[in-house]
Write a protein that holds these residues in place. Structure first.
Motif, PDB file in Angstrom:
ATOM      1  N   ASN A 138       0.825  -1.291   0.071  1.00 27.92           N
ATOM      2  CA  ASN A 138      -0.015  -0.154   0.168  1.00 27.92           C
ATOM      3  C   ASN A 138       0.958   1.164   0.006  1.00 27.92           C
ATOM      4  O   ASN A 138       1.827   1.279   0.808  1.00 27.92           O
ATOM      5  CB  ASN A 138      -1.003   0.005   1.195  1.00 27.92           C
ATOM      6  CG  ASN A 138      -1.829  -1.103   1.226  1.00 27.92           C
ATOM      7  OD1 ASN A 138      -2.359  -1.122   0.474  1.00 27.92           O
ATOM      8  ND2 ASN A 138      -2.047  -1.493   2.523  1.00 27.92           N
ATOM      9  N   SER A 140       1.190   4.682   1.231  1.00 29.71           N
ATOM     10  CA  SER A 140       0.770   5.684   2.168  1.00 29.71           C
ATOM     11  C   SER A 140       1.771   6.907   1.918  1.00 29.71           C
ATOM     12  O   SER A 140       1.985   7.279   0.779  1.00 29.71           O
ATOM     13  CB  SER A 140       0.961   5.147   3.726  1.00 29.71           C
ATOM     14  OG  SER A 140       0.552   6.007   4.446  1.00 29.71           O
ATOM     15  N   GLY A 144       0.765  10.823   6.533  1.00 31.09           N
ATOM     16  CA  GLY A 144      -0.024   9.943   7.283  1.00 31.09           C
ATOM     17  C   GLY A 144       0.449   9.784   8.616  1.00 31.09           C
ATOM     18  O   GLY A 144      -0.253   9.221   9.628  1.00 31.09           O
ATOM     19  N   LYS A 158      -4.031   8.711   4.308  1.00 31.90           N
ATOM     20  CA  LYS A 158      -2.665   7.873   4.308  1.00 31.90           C
ATOM     21  C   LYS A 158      -2.478   7.053   5.731  1.00 31.90           C
ATOM     22  O   LYS A 158      -2.074   6.174   5.888  1.00 31.90           O
ATOM     23  CB  LYS A 158      -1.633   8.810   3.910  1.00 31.90           C
ATOM     24  CG  LYS A 158      -1.875   9.348   2.581  1.00 31.90           C
ATOM     25  CD  LYS A 158      -1.690   8.274   1.563  1.00 31.90           C
ATOM     26  CE  LYS A 158      -1.754   8.538  -0.006  1.00 31.90           C
ATOM     27  NZ  LYS A 158      -1.626   7.458  -0.840  1.00 31.90           N
ATOM     28  N   LEU A 161      -4.533   4.088   5.933  1.00 29.44           N
ATOM     29  CA  LEU A 161      -3.925   2.989   5.109  1.00 29.44           C
ATOM     30  C   LEU A 161      -2.880   2.336   6.109  1.00 29.44           C
ATOM     31  O   LEU A 161      -2.543   1.064   5.706  1.00 29.44           O
ATOM     32  CB  LEU A 161      -3.101   3.482   3.904  1.00 29.44           C
ATOM     33  CG  LEU A 161      -3.869   3.674   2.604  1.00 29.44           C
ATOM     34  CD1 LEU A 161      -2.861   4.330   1.457  1.00 29.44           C
ATOM     35  CD2 LEU A 161      -4.298   2.513   1.892  1.00 29.44           C
ATOM     36  N   VAL A 162      -2.421   2.725   6.926  1.00 30.27           N
ATOM     37  CA  VAL A 162      -1.877   2.307   8.060  1.00 30.27           C
ATOM     38  C   VAL A 162      -2.491   1.059   8.820  1.00 30.27           C
ATOM     39  O   VAL A 162      -1.966  -0.001   8.894  1.00 30.27           O
ATOM     40  CB  VAL A 162      -0.955   3.251   9.050  1.00 30.27           C
ATOM     41  CG1 VAL A 162       0.012   2.265  10.009  1.00 30.27           C
ATOM     42  CG2 VAL A 162      -0.111   4.184   8.301  1.00 30.27           C
ATOM     43  N   ALA A 181       3.316  -1.457   3.855  1.00 33.11           N
ATOM     44  CA  ALA A 181       3.198  -0.099   3.308  1.00 33.11           C
ATOM     45  C   ALA A 181       4.519   0.494   3.142  1.00 33.11           C
ATOM     46  O   ALA A 181       5.345   0.515   3.745  1.00 33.11           O
ATOM     47  CB  ALA A 181       2.096   0.663   4.043  1.00 33.11           C
ATOM     48  N   ALA A 183       5.954   4.661   2.686  1.00 34.64           N
ATOM     49  CA  ALA A 183       5.406   6.240   3.056  1.00 34.64           C
ATOM     50  C   ALA A 183       6.429   7.085   2.268  1.00 34.64           C
ATOM     51  O   ALA A 183       7.402   7.419   3.122  1.00 34.64           O
ATOM     52  CB  ALA A 183       5.392   6.143   4.492  1.00 34.64           C
ATOM     53  N   VAL A 237       5.509  -0.320   8.009  1.00 33.49           N
ATOM     54  CA  VAL A 237       5.268   0.978   7.313  1.00 33.49           C
ATOM     55  C   VAL A 237       6.778   1.587   6.990  1.00 33.49           C
ATOM     56  O   VAL A 237       7.201   1.962   8.130  1.00 33.49           O
ATOM     57  CB  VAL A 237       4.408   2.042   7.817  1.00 33.49           C
ATOM     58  CG1 VAL A 237       4.157   3.008   7.079  1.00 33.49           C
ATOM     59  CG2 VAL A 237       3.057   1.463   8.112  1.00 33.49           C
TER      60      VAL A 237
END
Ligand code: NAP
Length: 246
Positions: A138, A140, A144, A158, A161-162, A181, A183, A237
């Motif tokens: 994903n 992000s 976010g 965003k 999404l985490v 994810a 970032a 992430v």
């Protein structure tokens, strides 16, 4: 290498999505390149992939609409017979300060960036569960994690999404599906082209590595998370931001 694996990249027509589609194809994957309105650009990405000797297909769909997403995933399966990698990259910004933000600015950003990722995740999880293998990345944003004035809608999508990434990672790990994810910080694409050169220089000065990122910087991490070298990583992430959000 991703030989014979099949990847779906949402928003693959431009920017980070385009770079991810090309990186995955470069590693041997067959790639479905999704777009919303930039058909010609998506076709150009597919042509670049085919020039590498890999298969590609262009699929128009609005990720915010679950019926269009379901149809798109069906087309990927019909064309390639399997689906191994999903890159949830499609995203938009509609920036404004809180008290001026319109309902439609909120809805469009949340519907595309967060619900769009959910729609694709749900549609792709089924075939991946059957295969007992899959990789989901994903896209992000550091915003976010840190927040940003003028971007409440975008930062909320965003950050959402985490939570989506970590929950899906816990739910799907036992089925062999890994969900992570990335970032990104400030990356040079159409999304960020409104700054003039002085603002750009000032921004770069604030980034520890002293430069704005490029789509390839992000695509390199996406490729790693989609490949076999990251087999023991899920629910993470990872920032690609030149140290901006430390
Ligand atoms: P971009 O150049 O503006 O490209 C956006 C892509 O998303 C395009 O391919 C676009 O398709 C697609 N898209 C937008 N709405 C869609 C929808 N409803 N359905 C399907 N596709 C849709 O953006 P970018 O900078 O590469 O950003 C890619 C991702 O990285 C986004 O999620 C963004 O939030 C995230 N990100 C970017 C930065 C940055 O600094 N650039 C930083 C952090 C995170 P069309 O071409 O058809 O319009």
């Amino acid at each position: 290498m991703l030989n014979d694996q099949v990847a779906l990249v949402t928003g693959g027509s431009r920017g980070i999505g385009r770079a991810a589609a090309l990186a995955l194809a470069g590693a041997g994957a067959k790639v479905a390149v999704n777009y919303q309105s930039s058909r010609a650009k998506a076709q150009a990405v597919c042509a670049e992939i085919e020039a590498m000797g890999r298969e590609a297909v262009c699929l128009g769909a609005d990720v915010a609409k679950s019926d269009e997403v379901d149809e798109m995933v069906k087309e990927v399966l019909t064309r390639f017979g399997r689906l191994d990698i999903l890159i949830n990259n499609a995203g938009v910004v509609r920036d404004s300060l809180l008290i001026r933000m319109k309902d439609e600015d909120w809805d469009q950003v949340l519907d595309t960036n967060l619900k769009g990722a959910f729609n694709c995740l749900r549609a792709c999880a089924r075939p991946m569960m059957k295969q007992r293998a899959g990789r989901i990345v994903n896209v992000s944003s550091v915003v976010g994690l840190t927040g940003n004035p003028g971007q409440l809608n975008y930062a909320a999508s965003k950050a959402g999404l985490v939570g989506l990434t970590k929950s899906a990672a816990k739910e799907l790990a036992s089925r062999g599906i890994l969900v992570n994810a990335v970032a990104p910080g400030y990356i040079e694409t159409d999304m960020t082209d409104s700054l003039d050169s002085r603002a750009r220089e000032a921004l770069a000065e604030n980034i520890p590595v002293k430069r704005i990122g490029n789509p390839k910087d992000v695509a390199n991490l996406i490729l790693f998370l989609a490949g076999s070298e990251s087999a023991y990583i899920t629910g993470q992430v990872i920032a690609v931001d030149g140290g901006l959000a430390m």
